[in-house]
Design an enzyme around this catalytic site. Structure first.
Site, PDB file in Angstrom:
ATOM      1  N   ARG A  97       0.825  -1.200   0.000  1.00 29.19           N
ATOM      2  CA  ARG A  97       0.000   0.000   0.000  1.00 29.19           C
ATOM      3  C   ARG A  97       0.871   1.267   0.000  1.00 29.19           C
ATOM      4  O   ARG A  97       0.637   2.203  -0.722  1.00 29.19           O
ATOM      5  CB  ARG A  97      -0.925  -0.039   1.228  1.00 29.19           C
ATOM      6  CG  ARG A  97      -1.637   1.240   1.557  1.00 29.19           C
ATOM      7  CD  ARG A  97      -2.767   1.519   0.588  1.00 29.19           C
ATOM      8  NE  ARG A  97      -3.326   2.838   0.779  1.00 29.19           N
ATOM      9  CZ  ARG A  97      -2.810   3.967   0.296  1.00 29.19           C
ATOM     10  NH1 ARG A  97      -1.712   3.938  -0.400  1.00 29.19           N
ATOM     11  NH2 ARG A  97      -3.400   5.124   0.515  1.00 29.19           N
ATOM     12  N   TYR A  98       1.889   1.266   0.872  1.00 27.73           N
ATOM     13  CA  TYR A  98       2.808   2.401   0.968  1.00 27.73           C
ATOM     14  C   TYR A  98       4.100   2.023   0.236  1.00 27.73           C
ATOM     15  O   TYR A  98       4.498   0.862   0.262  1.00 27.73           O
ATOM     16  CB  TYR A  98       3.143   2.711   2.432  1.00 27.73           C
ATOM     17  CG  TYR A  98       1.927   2.994   3.285  1.00 27.73           C
ATOM     18  CD1 TYR A  98       1.371   4.263   3.341  1.00 27.73           C
ATOM     19  CD2 TYR A  98       1.328   1.986   4.034  1.00 27.73           C
ATOM     20  CE1 TYR A  98       0.255   4.530   4.122  1.00 27.73           C
ATOM     21  CE2 TYR A  98       0.208   2.239   4.814  1.00 27.73           C
ATOM     22  CZ  TYR A  98      -0.321   3.511   4.857  1.00 27.73           C
ATOM     23  OH  TYR A  98      -1.429   3.767   5.623  1.00 27.73           O
TER      24      TYR A  98
ATOM     25  N   ARG B 292       7.062   0.227   2.446  1.00 21.86           N
ATOM     26  CA  ARG B 292       6.848  -0.980   3.259  1.00 21.86           C
ATOM     27  C   ARG B 292       5.780  -1.870   2.647  1.00 21.86           C
ATOM     28  O   ARG B 292       4.917  -1.373   1.919  1.00 21.86           O
ATOM     29  CB  ARG B 292       6.514  -0.611   4.709  1.00 21.86           C
ATOM     30  CG  ARG B 292       5.170   0.008   4.972  1.00 21.86           C
ATOM     31  CD  ARG B 292       5.262   1.018   6.102  1.00 21.86           C
ATOM     32  NE  ARG B 292       5.408   2.344   5.532  1.00 21.86           N
ATOM     33  CZ  ARG B 292       4.618   3.388   5.845  1.00 21.86           C
ATOM     34  NH1 ARG B 292       3.682   3.272   6.755  1.00 21.86           N
ATOM     35  NH2 ARG B 292       4.779   4.541   5.260  1.00 21.86           N
TER      36      ARG B 292
ATOM     37  N   CYS C  57     -10.311 -13.225  16.508  1.00 33.39           N
ATOM     38  CA  CYS C  57     -10.877 -12.071  17.216  1.00 33.39           C
ATOM     39  C   CYS C  57     -12.113 -11.620  16.457  1.00 33.39           C
ATOM     40  O   CYS C  57     -12.070 -11.491  15.227  1.00 33.39           O
ATOM     41  CB  CYS C  57      -9.859 -10.945  17.266  1.00 33.39           C
ATOM     42  SG  CYS C  57      -8.203 -11.520  17.655  1.00 33.39           S
TER      43      CYS C  57
ATOM     44  N   CYS D  37     -11.775  -8.750  13.839  1.00 32.69           N
ATOM     45  CA  CYS D  37     -10.702  -8.850  12.837  1.00 32.69           C
ATOM     46  C   CYS D  37     -11.014  -8.036  11.565  1.00 32.69           C
ATOM     47  O   CYS D  37     -12.124  -8.053  11.054  1.00 32.69           O
ATOM     48  CB  CYS D  37     -10.487 -10.311  12.454  1.00 32.69           C
ATOM     49  SG  CYS D  37      -9.124 -10.494  11.284  1.00 32.69           S
TER      50      CYS D  37
ATOM     51  N   ASP E 266     -12.055  -0.922  12.425  1.00 34.28           N
ATOM     52  CA  ASP E 266     -12.418  -0.880  11.000  1.00 34.28           C
ATOM     53  C   ASP E 266     -13.832  -1.418  10.793  1.00 34.28           C
ATOM     54  O   ASP E 266     -14.263  -2.320  11.522  1.00 34.28           O
ATOM     55  CB  ASP E 266     -11.439  -1.729  10.183  1.00 34.28           C
ATOM     56  CG  ASP E 266     -10.045  -1.143  10.207  1.00 34.28           C
ATOM     57  OD1 ASP E 266      -9.923   0.091  10.106  1.00 34.28           O
ATOM     58  OD2 ASP E 266      -9.074  -1.912  10.346  1.00 34.28           O
TER      59      ASP E 266
ATOM     60  N   LYS F  23      -3.668   5.285   6.736  1.00 32.52           N
ATOM     61  CA  LYS F  23      -3.975   5.723   8.114  1.00 32.52           C
ATOM     62  C   LYS F  23      -3.977   7.240   8.198  1.00 32.52           C
ATOM     63  O   LYS F  23      -3.195   7.908   7.533  1.00 32.52           O
ATOM     64  CB  LYS F  23      -2.898   5.235   9.073  1.00 32.52           C
ATOM     65  CG  LYS F  23      -2.887   3.750   9.266  1.00 32.52           C
ATOM     66  CD  LYS F  23      -1.808   3.364  10.254  1.00 32.52           C
ATOM     67  CE  LYS F  23      -1.634   1.873  10.279  1.00 32.52           C
ATOM     68  NZ  LYS F  23      -1.088   1.339   9.014  1.00 32.52           N
TER      69      LYS F  23
HETATM   70  S1  SF4 Z   1      -5.550 -11.584  12.105  1.00 30.85           S
HETATM   71 FE1  SF4 Z   1      -7.557 -11.090  12.932  1.00 30.85          FE
HETATM   72  S2  SF4 Z   1      -8.220 -12.925  13.995  1.00 30.85           S
HETATM   73 FE2  SF4 Z   1      -6.031 -13.134  13.643  1.00 30.85          FE
HETATM   74  S3  SF4 Z   1      -5.083 -12.398  15.539  1.00 30.85           S
HETATM   75 FE3  SF4 Z   1      -5.191 -10.659  14.119  1.00 30.85          FE
HETATM   76  S4  SF4 Z   1      -7.132  -9.640  14.620  1.00 30.85           S
HETATM   77 FE4  SF4 Z   1      -7.199 -11.686  15.549  1.00 30.85          FE
END
Ligand code: SF4
Length: 393
Positions: free
Chosen positions: A112-113, A116, A129, A132, A293, A337
């Site tokens: 994207r940048y 990096r 998570c 995510c 997000d 960002k």
């Molecule tokens: S990629 Fe997504 S699901 Fe995996 S650790 Fe990071 S935030 Fe959690």
């Protein structure tokens, strides 16, 4: 020790050696409704989420992280536990909120940048998570990158001398074996223009036993490697997590923390200051505090920009700059960002700017006359600067 970091509540039937073994934690991950019911009394809304089928983002947690989500651990529970709100309608639900698919010039590379690039070495995580941001890729059981893709990704980095920093991401790069990680790091180190390697990982949070002596030896050997941790709540800072973080730093691996503001989980300055003071005490620099997000299924987990700015404003002046993370939003669709900063400027009149400080003190800053502003001598650094400015994606 200034702060108390409690040990995780290991169930008595599990031996210390199993509990503290990262491969045991991964092998015994909870993945199904039945697994979760063996540890949690599920609410009706949580049970409904398990019936979401393909609509629902992958579900998984380590036994260690699940143990932190028991009594009094409701914030952590919301991070790892699916909820029926995930499959309901919400505002701006995007599968790829960062527009990564548009910046994917080679397999597993997000560029994207200009200076990096992200290298997605695996799509596996030990915990999925609920917030995510990379649900378009994470958890598709592709595991470690295939050889052919790996060579193409490496060739892309080699052929772009503007890439000075490679960020290993995924999935979670610390779920791969030591041998695989050593191979990736050593191959990157052989590329002349790669100066810095970062590893973005939730493992220090969800499986801190991953941070072994062997792991830090590999990171040290391939220095400079920065570890980007992802603690979101002070209750995630157990004795095991603290030991893992100290092991990185003691072995010359700088650690920076990127957190995300989560509705009803950590969106209060009392929690943000508690988390970041403890991290700083462990020599971890709080780096980013992200606006969540607008990823699919996260409507109930997101705060408003106004709420986030208010939190940042309340912390200003009370929390040391060393402990203060940068509040930022990733502009959807790949805009990059941008910092979100509470506005303390009240007026501008020519060279005079008026400010109202965090504690109510009003003052002016008067800039020197424009004719007095001059540029310094940059000899010796012109080429480096023009190379950086002209690097192409
Ligand atoms: S990629 Fe997504 S699901 Fe995996 S650790 Fe990071 S935030 Fe959690």
């Amino acid at each position: 020790m200034k702060f108390h970091f409690p040990r995780s509540p290991k169930p008595p039937e599990i031996s210390e050696s199993d509990w503290n073994n990262w491969t045991w934690q991964l092998r015994h991950s909870l993945k199904t409704q039945e697994d979760f019911e063996s540890v949690f009394a599920l609410s009706a809304d949580e049970k409904a989420a398990f019936q979401g089928g393909k609509e629902l983002f992958n579900i998984r947690t380590t036994p260690y992280y699940a143990s932190l989500a028991q009594d009094g651990g409701s914030s952590i529970r919301q991070i790892l536990m699916p909820h029926k709100f995930e499959i309901e309608e919400g505002s701006q639900q995007m599968l790829d909120p960062l527009g990564e698919k548009r910046n994917n010039p080679a397999p597993r590379i997000i560029h994207r940048y200009s200076d990096r690039a992200l290298f997605l070495v695996t799509d596996i995580c030990s915990v999925y998570c609920r917030f995510c941001t990379r649900k378009h890729f994470t958890g598709q059981e592709q595991a470690f990158i295939k050889n052919e893709e790996y060579e193409k990704a490496l060739a892309y980095i080699k052929s772009h001398p503007g890439i000075r920093e490679v960020i290993l991401s995924g999935g979670d790069p610390l779920t791969i074996s030591d041998a695989q990680l050593d191979r990736v790091l050593s191959d990157l180190r052989r590329i002349d223009h790669v100066e810095i390697i970062r590893i973005g990982s939730r493992m220090p949070v969800v499986c801190p036993m991953r941070v072994t002596d062997d792991l830090v030896k590999i990171l040290k050997k391939n220095k400079p490697v920065f570890l980007m941790s992802h603690f979101n709540h002070p209750n995630e800072l157990t004795a095991e997590a603290a030991e893992a973080l100290e092991k990185f730093v003691d072995n010359g691996v700088p650690v920076m923390n990127q957190m995300v503001l989560l509705n009803g989980i950590n969106n209060h300055p009392a929690l943000i200051q508690a988390l970041n003071r403890r991290l700083l005490y462990l020599r971890v620099k709080p780096y980013y505090m992200f606006q969540c997000d607008p990823s699919m299924g996260t409507d109930h987990l997101r705060t408003s920009i106004e709420d986030s700015l208010e939190i940042q404003k309340e912390l200003w002046g009370h929390l040391s700059g060393l402990a203060m993370p940068n509040l930022s939003v990733d502009i959807p669709n790949g805009g990059g960002k941008t910092y979100l900063v509470p506005n303390f400027e009240t007026k501008q009149e020519g060279r005079v700017r008026h400010y109202l400080g965090w504690d109510g003190v009003e003052a002016q800053y008067v800039s020197p006359a424009p004719e007095k502003i001059k540029k310094p001598d940059i000899s010796g650094f012109e080429k480096e600067w023009s190379d950086l400015k002209n690097s192409k994606r």
